[in-house]
Design a protein around this motif. Structure first.
Motif, PDB file in Angstrom:
ATOM      1  N   THR A  90       0.824  -1.212   0.000  1.00 35.50           N
ATOM      2  CA  THR A  90       0.000   0.000   0.000  1.00 35.50           C
ATOM      3  C   THR A  90       0.855   1.259   0.000  1.00 35.50           C
ATOM      4  O   THR A  90       0.512   2.256  -0.644  1.00 35.50           O
ATOM      5  CB  THR A  90      -0.948   0.024   1.212  1.00 35.50           C
ATOM      6  OG1 THR A  90      -0.178  -0.071   2.419  1.00 35.50           O
ATOM      7  CG2 THR A  90      -1.938  -1.121   1.142  1.00 35.50           C
ATOM      8  N   GLU A  91       1.992   1.231   0.718  1.00 35.00           N
ATOM      9  CA  GLU A  91       2.874   2.391   0.727  1.00 35.00           C
ATOM     10  C   GLU A  91       3.518   2.588  -0.644  1.00 35.00           C
ATOM     11  O   GLU A  91       3.751   3.716  -1.083  1.00 35.00           O
ATOM     12  CB  GLU A  91       3.957   2.228   1.797  1.00 35.00           C
ATOM     13  CG  GLU A  91       3.431   2.226   3.216  1.00 35.00           C
ATOM     14  CD  GLU A  91       2.670   3.508   3.537  1.00 35.00           C
ATOM     15  OE1 GLU A  91       3.147   4.595   3.147  1.00 35.00           O
ATOM     16  OE2 GLU A  91       1.602   3.420   4.169  1.00 35.00           O
TER      17      GLU A  91
ATOM     18  N   ILE B 192       2.127   1.829  -3.492  1.00 30.06           N
ATOM     19  CA  ILE B 192       1.094   2.422  -4.347  1.00 30.06           C
ATOM     20  C   ILE B 192       0.895   3.894  -3.999  1.00 30.06           C
ATOM     21  O   ILE B 192       0.770   4.749  -4.883  1.00 30.06           O
ATOM     22  CB  ILE B 192      -0.230   1.645  -4.199  1.00 30.06           C
ATOM     23  CG1 ILE B 192      -0.068   0.233  -4.780  1.00 30.06           C
ATOM     24  CG2 ILE B 192      -1.373   2.380  -4.900  1.00 30.06           C
ATOM     25  CD1 ILE B 192      -1.243  -0.678  -4.506  1.00 30.06           C
ATOM     26  N   LYS B 193       0.883   4.218  -2.698  1.00 25.77           N
ATOM     27  CA  LYS B 193       0.717   5.609  -2.280  1.00 25.77           C
ATOM     28  C   LYS B 193       1.816   6.494  -2.852  1.00 25.77           C
ATOM     29  O   LYS B 193       1.575   7.638  -3.241  1.00 25.77           O
ATOM     30  CB  LYS B 193       0.722   5.703  -0.754  1.00 25.77           C
ATOM     31  CG  LYS B 193      -0.547   5.217  -0.079  1.00 25.77           C
ATOM     32  CD  LYS B 193      -0.425   5.357   1.430  1.00 25.77           C
ATOM     33  CE  LYS B 193      -1.675   4.849   2.132  1.00 25.77           C
ATOM     34  NZ  LYS B 193      -1.540   4.952   3.614  1.00 25.77           N
ATOM     35  N   HIS B 194       3.029   5.967  -2.883  1.00 21.58           N
ATOM     36  CA  HIS B 194       4.150   6.749  -3.401  1.00 21.58           C
ATOM     37  C   HIS B 194       3.930   7.108  -4.869  1.00 21.58           C
ATOM     38  O   HIS B 194       4.110   8.262  -5.272  1.00 21.58           O
ATOM     39  CB  HIS B 194       5.449   5.961  -3.243  1.00 21.58           C
ATOM     40  CG  HIS B 194       6.643   6.642  -3.841  1.00 21.58           C
ATOM     41  ND1 HIS B 194       7.232   7.747  -3.264  1.00 21.58           N
ATOM     42  CD2 HIS B 194       7.336   6.389  -4.984  1.00 21.58           C
ATOM     43  CE1 HIS B 194       8.246   8.151  -4.023  1.00 21.58           C
ATOM     44  NE2 HIS B 194       8.334   7.341  -5.063  1.00 21.58           N
TER      45      HIS B 194
ATOM     46  N   ARG C 176       1.149   7.205  -6.427  1.00 22.67           N
ATOM     47  CA  ARG C 176      -0.047   8.023  -6.615  1.00 22.67           C
ATOM     48  C   ARG C 176       0.222   9.496  -6.350  1.00 22.67           C
ATOM     49  O   ARG C 176      -0.628  10.342  -6.634  1.00 22.67           O
ATOM     50  CB  ARG C 176      -1.176   7.518  -5.715  1.00 22.67           C
ATOM     51  CG  ARG C 176      -1.814   6.234  -6.233  1.00 22.67           C
ATOM     52  CD  ARG C 176      -2.869   5.709  -5.296  1.00 22.67           C
ATOM     53  NE  ARG C 176      -3.986   6.616  -5.175  1.00 22.67           N
ATOM     54  CZ  ARG C 176      -5.038   6.385  -4.392  1.00 22.67           C
ATOM     55  NH1 ARG C 176      -5.089   5.279  -3.670  1.00 22.67           N
ATOM     56  NH2 ARG C 176      -6.024   7.240  -4.320  1.00 22.67           N
ATOM     57  N   LYS C 177       1.386   9.810  -5.811  1.00 22.65           N
ATOM     58  CA  LYS C 177       1.738  11.212  -5.617  1.00 22.65           C
ATOM     59  C   LYS C 177       1.957  11.914  -6.956  1.00 22.65           C
ATOM     60  O   LYS C 177       1.931  13.139  -7.027  1.00 22.65           O
ATOM     61  CB  LYS C 177       2.997  11.329  -4.755  1.00 22.65           C
ATOM     62  CG  LYS C 177       2.790  10.924  -3.304  1.00 22.65           C
ATOM     63  CD  LYS C 177       4.085  11.042  -2.512  1.00 22.65           C
ATOM     64  CE  LYS C 177       3.882  10.625  -1.064  1.00 22.65           C
ATOM     65  NZ  LYS C 177       5.154  10.701  -0.290  1.00 22.65           N
TER      66      LYS C 177
ATOM     67  N   THR D 170      -3.687  16.739  -5.702  1.00 21.64           N
ATOM     68  CA  THR D 170      -4.442  15.755  -4.932  1.00 21.64           C
ATOM     69  C   THR D 170      -5.655  15.272  -5.714  1.00 21.64           C
ATOM     70  O   THR D 170      -6.163  15.951  -6.612  1.00 21.64           O
ATOM     71  CB  THR D 170      -4.918  16.351  -3.597  1.00 21.64           C
ATOM     72  OG1 THR D 170      -5.880  17.394  -3.859  1.00 21.64           O
ATOM     73  CG2 THR D 170      -3.741  16.920  -2.809  1.00 21.64           C
TER      74      THR D 170
ATOM     75  N   GLY E 205     -10.136   7.959  -6.527  1.00 24.63           N
ATOM     76  CA  GLY E 205      -9.841   7.877  -5.107  1.00 24.63           C
ATOM     77  C   GLY E 205     -10.038   6.496  -4.526  1.00 24.63           C
ATOM     78  O   GLY E 205      -9.895   5.479  -5.208  1.00 24.63           O
ATOM     79  N   ASP E 206     -10.408   6.470  -3.255  1.00 28.19           N
ATOM     80  CA  ASP E 206     -10.526   5.216  -2.522  1.00 28.19           C
ATOM     81  C   ASP E 206     -11.966   4.865  -2.171  1.00 28.19           C
ATOM     82  O   ASP E 206     -12.201   3.998  -1.329  1.00 28.19           O
ATOM     83  CB  ASP E 206      -9.701   5.294  -1.231  1.00 28.19           C
ATOM     84  CG  ASP E 206      -8.219   5.504  -1.520  1.00 28.19           C
ATOM     85  OD1 ASP E 206      -7.712   4.857  -2.450  1.00 28.19           O
ATOM     86  OD2 ASP E 206      -7.589   6.316  -0.824  1.00 28.19           O
TER      87      ASP E 206
END
Length: 332
Positions: free
Chosen positions: A41-42, A44-46, A48-49, A112, A315-316
């Motif tokens: 998940t981290e 993917i978060k990276h 997605r920035k 964002t 988004g989520d």
């Protein structure tokens, strides 16, 4: 087999020598002892920035089916064409909008999901789901909306377009006598506020761009900002015929719009629609973002519909409200 094993050993030895040559020496022992893993998940978060959206992602943000006032039925191929190739049916959308909007987002800080979703919800309603970048209307409409309206014309509008006037918020529950008496002065004040001082300015400086820049003052301010002519007849049209200008003018409007309100609830005072978009995504937040875009709440329900759908795609959000008559866009 012996030859194969020896050959593999040689290749491994060469790889080891190469790895040592490009590796750091004398690393801290803590670094050597640590076990390094990427949490999925981290990871993917990276990534997605990165605010850049692929063409496929942008196409997915345009629903396959929505309410008639939002977008109606839009196939995957049609959505793809509108984003990449433009549109010349029932309006005009310049080609290459998928590239232009990504560049604009990078320039104006749409980093964002929330900011991008609010923006897409607004432009989808403003442009008819990317069907056109110019305000519709004949010369009579544009003159009486942005230059001058006579008493007789106000009466004609009341008699022939009353439902439309009410839907747009122009009627304000007035009877015919009051509307005819008051509306011409309202148009005169609007023309003055827009800087439309010459005959033909209503048509010349009609709403153009992904978010409609309107009026001589608005065009002149953008001209000064870009150091490029946008106030002659032909150059003014660039805001609707050139994808870069159509997108950039919308970003410019979004971050430079002055808002006069209290700092309570969904409202925020001062510059920058980003400030209102950042607060939230419920209906009150959509209304707060819509007001500086339209001057009121025109098409609010459709903008709310678009926002919920885009948030689901980018988004989520796990699901879309059953109240929305939305069908998800896909290539099947």
């Amino acid at each position: 087999m012996e030859f194969g094993a020896k050959n593999r050993a040689d290749r491994w030895a060469r790889f080891e020598n190469h790895a040592r040559a490009v590796s750091f020496d004398r690393l801290p022992q803590e670094y050597k002892d640590a076990q390094w893993h990427f949490h999925p998940t981290e990871f993917i978060k990276h990534f997605r920035k990165c605010g850049w959206r692929s063409l496929r992602e942008l196409v997915q943000t345009m629903p396959r089916k929505s309410s008639g006032g939002a977008g109606g039925d839009i196939s995957w191929d049609d959505a793809w064409k509108r984003w990449e190739l433009g549109n010349n049916k029932h309006g005009y959308m310049p080609p290459g909008m998928n590239i232009a909007i990504n560049r604009m987002w990078s320039k104006y800080g749409f980093f964002t999901v929330r900011r991008q979703a609010h923006f897409l919800a607004q432009i989808y309603k403003e442009t008819g789901a990317l069907r056109g970048t110019s305000e519709d209307g004949d010369k009579r409409y544009l003159r009486t909306m942005y230059e001058v309206l006579t008493l007789d014309e106000a009466g004609e509008d009341y008699d022939q377009k009353r439902s439309w006037l009410e839907a747009m918020g122009f009627l304000k529950k007035r009877n015919r006598q009051n509307y005819v008496a008051q509306r011409p002065d309202e148009i005169s004040k609007k023309a003055k506020a827009l800087g439309n001082v010459e005959t033909g300015d209503g048509s010349r400086f009609r709403g153009r761009g992904l978010i409609h820049l309107t009026g001589r003052i608005g065009y002149s301010a953008y001209e000064k900002y870009r150091s490029r002519n946008f106030t002659t007849d032909l150059n003014a049209q660039l805001l609707s015929t050139d994808s870069t200008s159509a997108a950039d003018s919308a970003g410019y409007f979004w971050v430079s719009k002055m808002m006069d309100s209290s700092n309570t609830g969904a409202l925020r005072n001062g510059l920058n629609i980003h400030r209102r978009a950042d607060i939230g995504t419920d209906n009150a937040n959509v209304a707060a973002v819509t007001t500086p875009v339209t001057g009121g709440k025109t098409g609010l329900s459709e903008r709310q519909e678009f926002l919920e759908y885009v948030l689901f795609i980018l988004g989520d959000s796990a699901e879309i409200s059953d109240k929305l008559k939305i069908k998800i866009q896909n290539d099947k």
